[in-house]
Design a protein around this motif. Structure first.
Motif, PDB file in Angstrom:
ATOM      1  N   LYS A   1       0.834  -1.206   0.000  1.00 30.09           N
ATOM      2  CA  LYS A   1       0.000   0.000   0.000  1.00 30.09           C
ATOM      3  C   LYS A   1       0.866   1.253   0.000  1.00 30.09           C
ATOM      4  CE  LYS A   1      -4.234  -1.711   2.219  1.00 30.09           C
ATOM      5  NZ  LYS A   1      -5.109  -1.621   3.417  1.00 30.09           N
ATOM      6  N   ALA A   2       1.932   1.218   0.787  1.00 30.14           N
ATOM      7  CA  ALA A   2       2.841   2.364   0.826  1.00 30.14           C
ATOM      8  C   ALA A   2       3.510   2.581  -0.528  1.00 30.14           C
ATOM      9  CB  ALA A   2       3.894   2.152   1.915  1.00 30.14           C
ATOM     10  N   ASP A   3       3.938   1.499  -1.168  1.00 26.06           N
ATOM     11  CA  ASP A   3       4.559   1.617  -2.488  1.00 26.06           C
ATOM     12  C   ASP A   3       3.571   2.157  -3.510  1.00 26.06           C
ATOM     13  OD1 ASP A   3       6.889   0.624  -1.462  1.00 26.06           O
ATOM     14  OD2 ASP A   3       6.567  -1.432  -2.167  1.00 26.06           O
ATOM     15  N   ALA A   4       2.318   1.657  -3.459  1.00 26.84           N
ATOM     16  CA  ALA A   4       1.300   2.135  -4.397  1.00 26.84           C
ATOM     17  C   ALA A   4       1.018   3.613  -4.178  1.00 26.84           C
ATOM     18  CB  ALA A   4       0.021   1.316  -4.236  1.00 26.84           C
ATOM     19  N   ALA A   5       1.029   4.057  -2.925  1.00 30.79           N
ATOM     20  CA  ALA A   5       0.782   5.470  -2.625  1.00 30.79           C
ATOM     21  C   ALA A   5       1.890   6.356  -3.191  1.00 30.79           C
ATOM     22  CB  ALA A   5       0.674   5.663  -1.118  1.00 30.79           C
ATOM     23  N   ARG A   6       3.103   5.785  -3.315  1.00 38.00           N
ATOM     24  CA  ARG A   6       4.228   6.547  -3.889  1.00 38.00           C
ATOM     25  C   ARG A   6       4.215   6.522  -5.408  1.00 38.00           C
ATOM     26  NH1 ARG A   6       8.672   4.647  -3.608  1.00 38.00           N
ATOM     27  NH2 ARG A   6       8.367   2.538  -2.743  1.00 38.00           N
ATOM     28  N   GLY A   7       3.288   5.749  -5.988  1.00 44.17           N
ATOM     29  CA  GLY A   7       3.187   5.689  -7.440  1.00 44.17           C
ATOM     30  C   GLY A   7       3.912   4.520  -8.061  1.00 44.17           C
ATOM     31  N   ALA A   8       4.397   3.578  -7.250  1.00 45.25           N
ATOM     32  CA  ALA A   8       5.123   2.427  -7.788  1.00 45.25           C
ATOM     33  C   ALA A   8       4.156   1.447  -8.432  1.00 45.25           C
ATOM     34  CB  ALA A   8       5.900   1.736  -6.668  1.00 45.25           C
ATOM     35  N   ASP A   9       4.675   0.675  -9.394  1.00 43.03           N
ATOM     36  CA  ASP A   9       3.884  -0.359 -10.041  1.00 43.03           C
ATOM     37  C   ASP A   9       3.907  -1.603  -9.145  1.00 43.03           C
ATOM     38  OD1 ASP A   9       2.571  -2.133 -11.634  1.00 43.03           O
ATOM     39  OD2 ASP A   9       4.085  -2.206 -13.229  1.00 43.03           O
ATOM     40  N   VAL A  10       2.758  -1.926  -8.565  1.00 38.12           N
ATOM     41  CA  VAL A  10       2.700  -3.048  -7.617  1.00 38.12           C
ATOM     42  C   VAL A  10       1.939  -4.244  -8.194  1.00 38.12           C
ATOM     43  CG1 VAL A  10       2.848  -1.524  -5.606  1.00 38.12           C
ATOM     44  CG2 VAL A  10       0.598  -2.111  -6.556  1.00 38.12           C
ATOM     45  N   THR A  11       1.710  -4.226  -9.495  1.00 37.44           N
ATOM     46  CA  THR A  11       0.890  -5.280 -10.103  1.00 37.44           C
ATOM     47  C   THR A  11       1.438  -6.674  -9.827  1.00 37.44           C
ATOM     48  OG1 THR A  11       0.291  -3.754 -11.883  1.00 37.44           O
ATOM     49  CG2 THR A  11      -0.139  -6.105 -12.239  1.00 37.44           C
ATOM     50  N   GLY A  12       2.736  -6.874 -10.075  1.00 39.81           N
ATOM     51  CA  GLY A  12       3.342  -8.194  -9.859  1.00 39.81           C
ATOM     52  C   GLY A  12       3.309  -8.628  -8.407  1.00 39.81           C
ATOM     53  N   PRO A  13       3.879  -7.806  -7.495  1.00 36.25           N
ATOM     54  CA  PRO A  13       3.841  -8.182  -6.072  1.00 36.25           C
ATOM     55  C   PRO A  13       2.421  -8.344  -5.532  1.00 36.25           C
ATOM     56  CG  PRO A  13       5.422  -6.423  -6.431  1.00 36.25           C
ATOM     57  CD  PRO A  13       4.667  -6.585  -7.709  1.00 36.25           C
ATOM     58  N   LEU A  14       1.475  -7.565  -6.068  1.00 38.51           N
ATOM     59  CA  LEU A  14       0.095  -7.659  -5.598  1.00 38.51           C
ATOM     60  C   LEU A  14      -0.505  -9.015  -5.968  1.00 38.51           C
ATOM     61  CD1 LEU A  14      -2.131  -6.127  -4.148  1.00 38.51           C
ATOM     62  CD2 LEU A  14      -2.831  -5.161  -6.356  1.00 38.51           C
ATOM     63  N   GLY A  15      -0.239  -9.470  -7.184  1.00 44.88           N
ATOM     64  CA  GLY A  15      -0.729 -10.776  -7.586  1.00 44.88           C
ATOM     65  C   GLY A  15      -0.143 -11.896  -6.744  1.00 44.88           C
ATOM     66  N   ALA A  16       1.171 -11.772  -6.447  1.00 46.33           N
ATOM     67  CA  ALA A  16       1.823 -12.790  -5.616  1.00 46.33           C
ATOM     68  C   ALA A  16       1.228 -12.808  -4.210  1.00 46.33           C
ATOM     69  CB  ALA A  16       3.324 -12.519  -5.556  1.00 46.33           C
ATOM     70  N   LEU A  17       0.952 -11.631  -3.658  1.00 51.31           N
ATOM     71  CA  LEU A  17       0.375 -11.565  -2.326  1.00 51.31           C
ATOM     72  C   LEU A  17      -1.049 -12.102  -2.317  1.00 51.31           C
ATOM     73  CD1 LEU A  17       0.688 -10.772   0.597  1.00 51.31           C
ATOM     74  CD2 LEU A  17      -0.014  -8.431   0.011  1.00 51.31           C
ATOM     75  N   GLU A  18      -1.807 -11.848  -3.384  1.00 51.39           N
ATOM     76  CA  GLU A  18      -3.165 -12.404  -3.473  1.00 51.39           C
ATOM     77  C   GLU A  18      -3.124 -13.933  -3.411  1.00 51.39           C
ATOM     78  OE1 GLU A  18      -5.580  -9.075  -6.139  1.00 51.39           O
ATOM     79  OE2 GLU A  18      -4.247 -10.518  -7.119  1.00 51.39           O
ATOM     80  N   ASN A  19      -2.182 -14.506  -4.151  1.00 48.91           N
ATOM     81  CA  ASN A  19      -2.053 -15.965  -4.121  1.00 48.91           C
ATOM     82  C   ASN A  19      -1.674 -16.453  -2.730  1.00 48.91           C
ATOM     83  OD1 ASN A  19      -2.671 -16.260  -6.812  1.00 48.91           O
ATOM     84  ND2 ASN A  19      -0.547 -16.256  -7.492  1.00 48.91           N
ATOM     85  N   GLU A  20      -0.760 -15.748  -2.068  1.00 39.83           N
ATOM     86  CA  GLU A  20      -0.284 -16.172  -0.762  1.00 39.83           C
ATOM     87  C   GLU A  20      -1.379 -16.051   0.301  1.00 39.83           C
ATOM     88  OE1 GLU A  20       2.444 -17.704   1.972  1.00 39.83           O
ATOM     89  OE2 GLU A  20       2.434 -17.628  -0.218  1.00 39.83           O
TER      90      GLU A  20
END
Length: 344
Positions: free
Chosen positions: A181-200
């Motif tokens: 969430k912090a990375d997304a708030a800074r404007g970073a692309d979190v698509t990959g890590p977000l998908g991995a976290l969803e799976n986990e």
């Protein structure tokens, strides 16, 4: 595809007859969930076959297996419900069907209907995320909300298992979610890590649901073992008294020992040891039944002979032959043989 509702929360508890109105609402909501979830799973199945992604097919099969287990148990509930004619006994039976084990398929044998439905939801969420089949997958904010809800559910499941390892695993997921969430708030692309976290998160929730079901199953098995051990311990002195009486009154009594269940020790808590202990309890119970049958049989036969002599004398009195010397001699001889200790 709109996001499917979650499986409804059931009324009552194991051994408690829920109120008719609450059961009707639950059955209605459960049917709606089954219909919607099956439609989602069919679409996910089609998407999985088209994607060719590794390992997805097995997850689809598991989700469909869970759905079918819930479907089968729901049909049993409807049958017992009997269009609202279920009395208190039938409604208690419905609680058993809701909260008790599903049995059958090894994938669901330890789960209750409630666990299987929750696990089916978690499995479908994981599949939707992996296949990007959920329209919410394009909305990072919605995905964060779904992740937060998944972490909360995992926390609830971890609280039920009451183990430090599970608490730590969920804490790590929450930390990862906060960092993303912090990375997304800074404007970073979190698509990959977000998908991995969803799976986990989906995998962790699934594992915790299964672990909770196993823990509850173990607790129920241990409670039954404790109750059976206590019953056998109470039963042993009674059988011993019968055995002692048989040895006193019967000339050639059986020679069976009355098992002492206390020699098995306390009921263990470990699953493997508990399974072995329950098997031994069963052997002790069968041995007690054999001893009880063996020692009561000659005493019962002696009592039946006394009863027959009494009935014969009653008949003799009725037809006026009771005063006959032959009848009286026969009665005296029979009673002497039956009253002899030990009896032959």
């Amino acid at each position: 595809m709109s996001r499917t509702r979650r499986a409804p929360a059931p009324p009552g508890a194991l051994g408690v007859a829920a109120e008719p109105a609450a059961l009707l609402t639950y059955l209605t909501d459960l049917q709606a969930w089954l219909d919607a979830r099956r439609a989602d799973l069919d679409r996910l199945d089609t998407a999985a076959r088209q994607s060719g992604a590794d390992g997805v097919t097995a997850d689809v099969v598991l989700a469909l297996t869970l759905w079918q287990a819930v479907r089968t148990r729901a049909d049993e509930l409807v049958e017992v419900w009997d269009s609202g004619r279920a009395d208190a006994v039938a409604r208690e039976r419905m609680s058993q069907l809701v909260w008790g084990r599903l049995g059958g398929d090894p994938a669901t044998s330890l789960l209750s209907l409630v666990d299987a439905a929750r696990l089916c939801d978690a499995q479908a969420d994981q599949l939707a995320a992996r296949l990007s089949f959920d329209p919410h997958a394009a909305d990072v904010t919605a995905r964060f909300r779904a992740l937060a809800a998944g972490v909360v559910r995992a926390e609830d499941a971890a609280r039920a298992t009451a183990t430090t390892e599970d608490d730590d695993a969920v804490a790590r997921l929450r930390d990862r979610l906060a960092r993303l969430k912090a990375d997304a708030a800074r404007g970073a692309d979190v698509t990959g890590p977000l998908g991995a976290l969803e799976n986990e998160v989906a995998r962790t929730e699934r594992d915790l649901i299964v672990a909770t079901a196993r823990s509850r199953s173990l607790a129920r098995d241990r409670e039954r073992a404790v109750a059976l051990r206590a019953a056998l311990a109470d039963r042993a002195p009674v059988i011993q008294q019968v055995a002692d009486r048989c040895r006193r009154e019967i000339a050639d009594p059986p020679r069976l020992a009355v098992p002492d269940v206390t020699r098995l020790g306390d009921v263990p808590r470990e699953p493997d040891r508990l399974a072995t202990y329950v098997t031994r309890l069963g052997a002790v119970e069968r041995a007690m039944e054999r001893a009880e049958d063996a020692y009561t049989a000659p005493l019962r036969e002696r009592a039946e002979l006394r009863y027959r002599v009494k009935n014969l004398m009653t008949k003799a009195q009725g037809n006026g032959r009771a005063a006959s010397s032959t009848v009286k001699a026969g009665e005296d001889e029979a009673r002497e043989a039956l009253d002899a200790t030990p009896a032959t």
